[in-house]
Design a protein around this motif. Structure first.
Motif, short mmCIF file in Angstrom:
data_model
loop_
_atom_site.label_atom_id
_atom_site.label_comp_id
_atom_site.label_asym_id
_atom_site.label_seq_id
_atom_site.Cartn_x
_atom_site.Cartn_y
_atom_site.Cartn_z
N ILE A 235 -66.85 127.79 -33.46
CA ILE A 235 -66.26 129.12 -33.35
C ILE A 235 -64.87 129.09 -33.98
O ILE A 235 -64.26 128.04 -34.10
CB ILE A 235 -66.17 129.58 -31.87
N PRO A 236 -64.34 130.24 -34.39
CA PRO A 236 -63.00 130.25 -34.98
C PRO A 236 -61.97 129.67 -34.02
O PRO A 236 -62.04 129.90 -32.81
CB PRO A 236 -62.74 131.75 -35.24
N ARG A 237 -61.01 128.94 -34.56
CA ARG A 237 -60.01 128.29 -33.71
C ARG A 237 -59.24 129.31 -32.87
O ARG A 237 -58.81 129.02 -31.76
CB ARG A 237 -59.05 127.44 -34.55
N GLY A 238 -59.08 130.52 -33.38
CA GLY A 238 -58.38 131.55 -32.62
C GLY A 238 -59.12 131.98 -31.38
O GLY A 238 -58.53 132.55 -30.46
N ARG A 239 -60.44 131.72 -31.32
CA ARG A 239 -61.21 132.05 -30.13
C ARG A 239 -60.91 131.06 -29.00
O ARG A 239 -61.10 131.38 -27.83
CB ARG A 239 -62.71 132.01 -30.44
N ILE A 240 -60.49 129.86 -29.38
CA ILE A 240 -60.07 128.90 -28.36
C ILE A 240 -58.70 129.29 -27.83
O ILE A 240 -58.49 129.43 -26.62
CB ILE A 240 -60.01 127.47 -28.95
N MET A 241 -57.79 129.50 -28.77
CA MET A 241 -56.42 129.84 -28.38
C MET A 241 -55.67 130.28 -29.65
O MET A 241 -55.83 129.67 -30.70
CB MET A 241 -55.73 128.61 -27.77
N ARG A 242 -54.88 131.31 -29.54
CA ARG A 242 -54.11 131.78 -30.68
C ARG A 242 -52.94 130.85 -30.97
O ARG A 242 -52.47 130.12 -30.08
CB ARG A 242 -53.60 133.20 -30.42
N ASP A 243 -52.47 130.88 -32.21
CA ASP A 243 -51.35 130.01 -32.61
C ASP A 243 -50.13 130.23 -31.71
O ASP A 243 -49.47 129.27 -31.30
CB ASP A 243 -50.96 130.30 -34.06
N GLU A 244 -49.83 131.50 -31.43
CA GLU A 244 -48.64 131.81 -30.65
C GLU A 244 -48.73 131.21 -29.24
O GLU A 244 -47.74 130.71 -28.69
CB GLU A 244 -48.44 133.33 -30.55
N THR A 245 -49.93 131.27 -28.66
CA THR A 245 -50.13 130.71 -27.32
C THR A 245 -49.99 129.20 -27.35
O THR A 245 -49.35 128.60 -26.47
CB THR A 245 -51.53 131.10 -26.80
N LEU A 246 -50.55 128.58 -28.39
CA LEU A 246 -50.48 127.13 -28.52
C LEU A 246 -49.03 126.67 -28.64
O LEU A 246 -48.59 125.70 -27.99
CB LEU A 246 -51.28 126.69 -29.75
N ALA A 247 -48.25 127.38 -29.46
CA ALA A 247 -46.85 127.03 -29.64
C ALA A 247 -46.05 127.24 -28.35
O ALA A 247 -45.14 126.46 -28.03
CB ALA A 247 -46.25 127.86 -30.78
#
Length: 400
Positions: A235-247
């Motif tokens: 699945i798209p990586r953004g479906r796991i977690m968005r960049d902003e959330t990861l940062a």
């Protein structure tokens, strides 16, 4: 040109590739879906030379794509021609671990023979062949079967038109003697390193403020973990977690799993689900980023000062004039940051090497060093050398 029926069998594909392997070039395009998956799903491959064209169904049961990949990646005698082919090359790399070679991209080539920065395929066809491409099937679902005749006709048109346009572009490149300008650009497009999905480097694509080793270490670990999760689930990586959330998590790591519900972008389910547990383990094991992996300090621009900034503006004006004079895309010659570096005194730059120096860099350097000026003649802005201006002025004074 002979247009084949949709190829769905290994034998038909092998015979097609055997014939195409004797060509000087083939034009290639792909149709794929990637909105809901990590890996782009290859749905159709179109290929043509000057005599025949076909669409290949990679989803057909039992079809062996090996002969096609051999033609694309191992046959050095056949040039593979794409238009804006980056994503097509990525798909080939995902299947084979190799890239098409030798390669030619007509979008890049247009930069050397016109002022087009990123000409689209429809505009390319209209410019060279004089008709408008039907875009009706552009946003179709290519994964659905059976494909309609209209879909296949639309898809094959992408390579049949390109097989007619490519020789024309090549002829103009030869006439203008600019083919050599593109060698480095084409090799860059074919460089496998551009398409390798290294999870340990994924963190570099995420915008994060600061250079705190602990924060960056967590960011690296989390980004690699997310890549693994996305690849495993496809699945798209953004479906796991968005960049902003990861940062945000890297900067303010939760102390316990329940705290994940306080993170913007995460649902309450993260309080006790398995993926949340795996995230906490990753954070627990994350180590500070080593010194040799620390990113360079953010560039705040060349130390130009007010006068230097004016010089950089003059260089940009010079670039516009030169691009117009020789009918070439300005971006192929240089970029803004390079001109600012030149204005600031840097001399080890691509603009001062090879063909770029002869075409533009030499004049740019003379402008910076006070040997070139702007002049208006017959209502047009031109470049002129200071020595020539002084000579003309002396001749005019002598005539008086």
């Amino acid at each position: 040109m002979k247009i084949h029926d949709l190829i769905t069998t290994s034998d038909a594909l092998a015979h097609l590739c055997e014939r195409l392997a004797k060509s000087d070039f083939v034009t290639v395009d792909t149709e794929f879906m990637r909105e809901n998956t990590y890996w782009p799903e290859l749905c159709l491959i179109q290929i043509a030379n000057e005599e025949e064209a076909a669409a290949i169904d990679p989803l057909a049961s039992g079809i062996d794509l090996g002969p096609l990949w051999d033609l694309m990646c191992d046959n050095e005698d056949v040039l593979k021609v794409f238009h804006a082919g980056g994503q097509d090359v990525e798909i080939v790399y995902n299947f084979t671990g190799k890239t098409p070679h030798p390669i030619f991209d007509t979008q890049i080539a247009m930069m050397a023979i016109s002022q087009s920065e990123q000409i689209g395929y429809a505009n390319l066809v209209e410019s060279w062949l004089g008709f408008t491409v039907d875009k009706g099937a552009r946003f179709t679902d290519w994964s659905r079967r059976p494909l309609t005749d209209r879909q296949i006709e639309y898809a094959i048109g992408d390579v049949t038109h390109l097989s007619e346009i490519f020789p024309k572009i090549l002829k103009k490149l030869i006439k203008t003697d600019r083919g050599g300008w593109l060698n480095a650009e084409m090799e860059k497009l074919a460089n496998p390193a551009n398409y390798a999905n290294d999870a340990d480097l994924a963190w570099k694509r995420i915008r994060s403020s600061g250079r705190n080793p602990a924060v960056l270490g967590r960011l690296k670990a989390l980004a690699a973990w997310r890549e693994g999760e996305a690849q495993h689930k496809n699945i798209p990586r953004g479906r796991i977690m968005r960049d902003e959330t990861l940062a945000d998590i890297a900067s303010h790591p939760p102390k316990k799993q329940a705290d994940l519900t306080k993170v913007r972008g995460l649902s309450n389910a993260w309080r006790d689900n398995d993926i949340g547990k795996r995230l906490l383990k990753v954070l627990d094991k994350a180590e500070p980023l080593p010194k040799d992996e620390m990113p360079d300090k953010p560039k705040r621009g060349a130390p130009l000062g007010k006068e230097g900034a004016l010089v950089a503006d003059l260089l940009k004006l010079l670039l516009k004039i030169r691009a117009r004079e020789i009918d070439v895309a300005a971006r192929l010659l240089t970029r803004s940051d390079e001109m600012e570096a030149l204005a600031a005194g840097v001399r080890k730059l691509p603009i001062l090497e090879g063909w770029r120096y002869e075409v533009f860099g030499k004049d740019a350097l003379e402008l910076v060093e006070g040997r070139l000026a702007f002049a208006v003649k017959d209502g047009k802005l031109l470049m002129t050398h200071i020595d020539d201006m002084e000579s003309e002025l002396s001749d005019a004074q002598a005539a008086e």
